[in-house]
Design a protein around this motif. Structure first.
Motif, PDB file in Angstrom:
ATOM      1  N   TYR A  64       0.861  -1.177   0.000  1.00 20.42           N
ATOM      2  CA  TYR A  64       0.000   0.000   0.000  1.00 20.42           C
ATOM      3  C   TYR A  64       0.902   1.234   0.000  1.00 20.42           C
ATOM      4  O   TYR A  64       1.833   1.310   0.792  1.00 20.42           O
ATOM      5  CB  TYR A  64      -0.864   0.065   1.264  1.00 20.42           C
ATOM      6  N   TYR A  65       0.619   2.193  -0.886  1.00 21.26           N
ATOM      7  CA  TYR A  65       1.349   3.452  -0.848  1.00 21.26           C
ATOM      8  C   TYR A  65       0.453   4.494  -0.189  1.00 21.26           C
ATOM      9  O   TYR A  65      -0.598   4.860  -0.712  1.00 21.26           O
ATOM     10  CB  TYR A  65       1.742   3.905  -2.249  1.00 21.26           C
ATOM     11  N   MET A  66       0.858   4.975   1.002  1.00 17.04           N
ATOM     12  CA  MET A  66       0.027   5.859   1.823  1.00 17.04           C
ATOM     13  C   MET A  66       0.570   7.284   1.818  1.00 17.04           C
ATOM     14  O   MET A  66       1.778   7.510   1.899  1.00 17.04           O
ATOM     15  CB  MET A  66      -0.020   5.344   3.266  1.00 17.04           C
ATOM     16  N   GLU A  67      -0.346   8.247   1.736  1.00 12.96           N
ATOM     17  CA  GLU A  67      -0.006   9.667   1.850  1.00 12.96           C
ATOM     18  C   GLU A  67      -1.071  10.375   2.663  1.00 12.96           C
ATOM     19  O   GLU A  67      -2.216   9.906   2.759  1.00 12.96           O
ATOM     20  CB  GLU A  67       0.076  10.331   0.472  1.00 12.96           C
ATOM     21  N   GLU A  68      -0.690  11.518   3.249  1.00 13.37           N
ATOM     22  CA  GLU A  68      -1.646  12.393   3.929  1.00 13.37           C
ATOM     23  C   GLU A  68      -1.695  13.721   3.180  1.00 13.37           C
ATOM     24  O   GLU A  68      -0.660  14.304   2.871  1.00 13.37           O
ATOM     25  CB  GLU A  68      -1.242  12.639   5.386  1.00 13.37           C
ATOM     26  N   HIS A  69      -2.916  14.183   2.881  1.00 16.03           N
ATOM     27  CA  HIS A  69      -3.089  15.427   2.133  1.00 16.03           C
ATOM     28  C   HIS A  69      -4.058  16.362   2.850  1.00 16.03           C
ATOM     29  O   HIS A  69      -5.091  15.933   3.365  1.00 16.03           O
ATOM     30  CB  HIS A  69      -3.641  15.146   0.731  1.00 16.03           C
ATOM     31  N   ARG A  70      -3.734  17.637   2.846  1.00 10.96           N
ATOM     32  CA  ARG A  70      -4.652  18.639   3.363  1.00 10.96           C
ATOM     33  C   ARG A  70      -5.788  18.855   2.367  1.00 10.96           C
ATOM     34  O   ARG A  70      -5.568  18.806   1.148  1.00 10.96           O
ATOM     35  CB  ARG A  70      -3.914  19.957   3.594  1.00 10.96           C
ATOM     36  N   ILE A  71      -7.010  19.096   2.883  1.00 16.86           N
ATOM     37  CA  ILE A  71      -8.165  19.309   2.020  1.00 16.86           C
ATOM     38  C   ILE A  71      -8.913  20.561   2.443  1.00 16.86           C
ATOM     39  O   ILE A  71      -8.716  21.092   3.541  1.00 16.86           O
ATOM     40  CB  ILE A  71      -9.122  18.090   2.036  1.00 16.86           C
ATOM     41  N   SER A  72      -9.775  21.045   1.582  1.00 14.43           N
ATOM     42  CA  SER A  72     -10.560  22.246   1.859  1.00 14.43           C
ATOM     43  C   SER A  72     -11.562  21.970   2.982  1.00 14.43           C
ATOM     44  O   SER A  72     -11.973  20.832   3.219  1.00 14.43           O
ATOM     45  CB  SER A  72     -11.309  22.691   0.605  1.00 14.43           C
ATOM     46  N   SER A  73     -11.968  23.028   3.667  1.00 12.03           N
ATOM     47  CA  SER A  73     -12.932  22.871   4.765  1.00 12.03           C
ATOM     48  C   SER A  73     -14.283  22.401   4.255  1.00 12.03           C
ATOM     49  O   SER A  73     -15.011  21.682   4.943  1.00 12.03           O
ATOM     50  CB  SER A  73     -13.085  24.196   5.528  1.00 12.03           C
ATOM     51  N   PRO A 119       4.949  10.286   3.219  1.00 11.80           N
ATOM     52  CA  PRO A 119       4.491   9.118   2.454  1.00 11.80           C
ATOM     53  C   PRO A 119       5.212   7.853   2.900  1.00 11.80           C
ATOM     54  O   PRO A 119       6.378   7.888   3.309  1.00 11.80           O
ATOM     55  CB  PRO A 119       4.853   9.485   1.013  1.00 11.80           C
ATOM     56  N   ARG A 120       4.512   6.720   2.786  1.00  9.40           N
ATOM     57  CA  ARG A 120       5.084   5.462   3.264  1.00  9.40           C
ATOM     58  C   ARG A 120       4.468   4.296   2.507  1.00  9.40           C
ATOM     59  O   ARG A 120       3.271   4.317   2.174  1.00  9.40           O
ATOM     60  CB  ARG A 120       4.803   5.318   4.763  1.00  9.40           C
ATOM     61  N   ARG A 121       5.292   3.280   2.215  1.00  9.86           N
ATOM     62  CA  ARG A 121       4.798   2.040   1.623  1.00  9.86           C
ATOM     63  C   ARG A 121       4.681   0.975   2.702  1.00  9.86           C
ATOM     64  O   ARG A 121       5.619   0.737   3.450  1.00  9.86           O
ATOM     65  CB  ARG A 121       5.717   1.566   0.493  1.00  9.86           C
ATOM     66  N   ILE A 122       3.523   0.339   2.769  1.00  7.43           N
ATOM     67  CA  ILE A 122       3.248  -0.669   3.790  1.00  7.43           C
ATOM     68  C   ILE A 122       3.039  -2.014   3.093  1.00  7.43           C
ATOM     69  O   ILE A 122       2.159  -2.138   2.236  1.00  7.43           O
ATOM     70  CB  ILE A 122       1.996  -0.288   4.604  1.00  7.43           C
ATOM     71  N   PRO A 123       3.830  -3.024   3.401  1.00  5.63           N
ATOM     72  CA  PRO A 123       3.682  -4.322   2.741  1.00  5.63           C
ATOM     73  C   PRO A 123       2.304  -4.934   2.971  1.00  5.63           C
ATOM     74  O   PRO A 123       1.714  -4.780   4.053  1.00  5.63           O
ATOM     75  CB  PRO A 123       4.765  -5.182   3.383  1.00  5.63           C
TER      76      PRO A 123
END
Length: 405
Positions: free
Chosen positions: A346-355, A393-397
């Protein structure tokens, strides 16, 4: 004992007490205010048999304990706002009485009724100004003009109405979106050929002057890329709601062929400005092989995170997941003889989003939307944090849960 000294001490004490009372009174008056941190519109809702739209407010009221507070939503035509005295064609009212010195209402709603008001025929763009006042004396608790939303409303020749977010409908028009099946009355209905509005939609809580712009702290809207248009056109029959997540990214709330109804949510996908970093989704998007195109749906939105900082500032992020990547970031391919032997991630990221996007997701999670709900499961997860920095970002097996991100 010297009585004159005593009298002086008494007089001094009384003066200090008066000064303290005046200071406290002034301080108490200064604390009377109302703040709307978020505001968003839920279109095409039926309430008590009446068709209209709900205006949702994240509202904080201070200094009005056990006092009546009035809320008024005033609607004016976009073309009339520039005038010195714009005509209010519709008003909706609400009232509340806080129980504490500071009360926060996470989802206070006003209802705009399509069947009342002096709505002109045709397709028009409107502004809605939310005013919060002290009922007793009319004192303004929020700055007039500080909370202005915009929306479009189309009145048909037969007297029917439909409202919509201008930005989303313009995007659907540009990509030639046509619903494959009629939508139910409770579902936010897309407009097949809406008249393009002269301006883009503003951020959920606009500046006092009704100008179409976002604040520096808010992710900004941008023109869609060809990749995004391709993805939206590919998914158009499944999309229930499309959200502008800011910074050129979008979120689509989707149903599927196995859903129990057209308003049942089965998936939520991230539509990035550039798909290339998400190798699996990008390979799927650009593939001509039909097997690959149906193998993965897109980049999953897995969790909503609401960040509340020590100084009172708030923002929201989402965790997203691109599945079936190799450790080196390449997309897993079933035709590549070397790939089946390698572990997928799994390739995981965190992104900011609009209110505004965060508000829609939170309402969906909490089951407060009348227009959509999850298909037989809890669906998207949500948490609150005081964390300021976003996760790297991080890859999780595979074999480990994406929850370990």
């Amino acid at each position: 004992m010297n009585t004159s000294s005593l009298s002086f001490a008494v007089r001094t004490g009384m003066l200090l007490m008066v000064a303290l009372l005046v200071t406290m009174s002034t301080s108490a008056a200064a604390r009377r205010y109302a703040k709307i941190s978020r505001a968003w519109v839920e279109h095409d809702v039926i309430l008590d048999g009446q068709r209209g739209m709900k205006v949702h407010l994240y509202l904080t009221v201070s200094g009005m304990k056990r006092r009546s507070v009035s809320l008024t939503g005033e609607v004016t035509l976009d073309s009339d706002v520039a005038g010195d005295d714009p005509v209010v064609i519709y008003r909706c009212d609400g009232a509340l009485m806080p129980s504490h010195d500071i009360d926060t209402y996470l989802d206070y709603t006003l209802f705009v009724n399509y069947d009342t008001g002096n709505w002109p025929e045709g397709d028009h763009h409107y502004y809605l100004n939310v005013l919060v006042t002290n009922t007793a004396n009319g004192e303004a608790l929020n700055t007039p003009g500080s909370t202005i939303l915009d929306f479009s409303l189309k009145r048909g020749d037969d007297g029917s109405y439909i409202s919509y977010d201008t930005t989303v409908e313009e995007i659907k028009q540009r990509i030639g979106y046509q619903p494959s099946t009629p939508t139910t009355p409770a579902t936010p209905a897309p407009v097949a050929t809406p008249k393009p509005a002269p301006q883009a939609a503003p951020a959920p809580v606009a500046t006092p002057k009704p100008v179409q712009k976002t604040t520096p702290s808010t992710p900004s809207a941008q023109e869609m890329t060809d990749q995004q248009r391709l993805y939206i056109s590919w998914m158009k029959d499944r999309i229930i709601k499309q959200l502008d997540a800011g910074d050129g990214n979008y979120i689509v709330i989707c149903t599927s062929s196995y859903a129990h109804g057209p308003n049942k949510v089965t998936d939520i996908f991230w539509v990035p400005r550039d798909f290339r970093p998400y190798s699996s989704a990008y390979k799927q998007l650009m593939a001509t092989d039909k097997y690959i195109k149906c193998f993965v749906d897109g980049i999953d939105v897995l969790k909503l995170i609401n960040h509340t900082l020590a100084d009172g500032r708030e923002f929201s992020t989402v965790y997203i997941c691109d599945r079936d990547q190799l450790a080196n970031g390449e997309a897993w391919e079933y035709k590549n003889k070397n790939h089946p032997e390698q572990a997928t991630h799994y390739y995981m990221e965190e992104h900011r989003i609009s209110s505004k996007a965060a508000a829609w997701l939170q309402l969906l999670i909490e089951g407060k939307l009348t227009t959509m709900s999850f298909q037989g499961r809890d669906g998207l997860k949500m948490e609150t944090t005081t964390r300021v920095a976003l996760k790297a970002p991080r890859r999780i097996p595979y074999g480990n849960s994406p929850d370990t991100y």
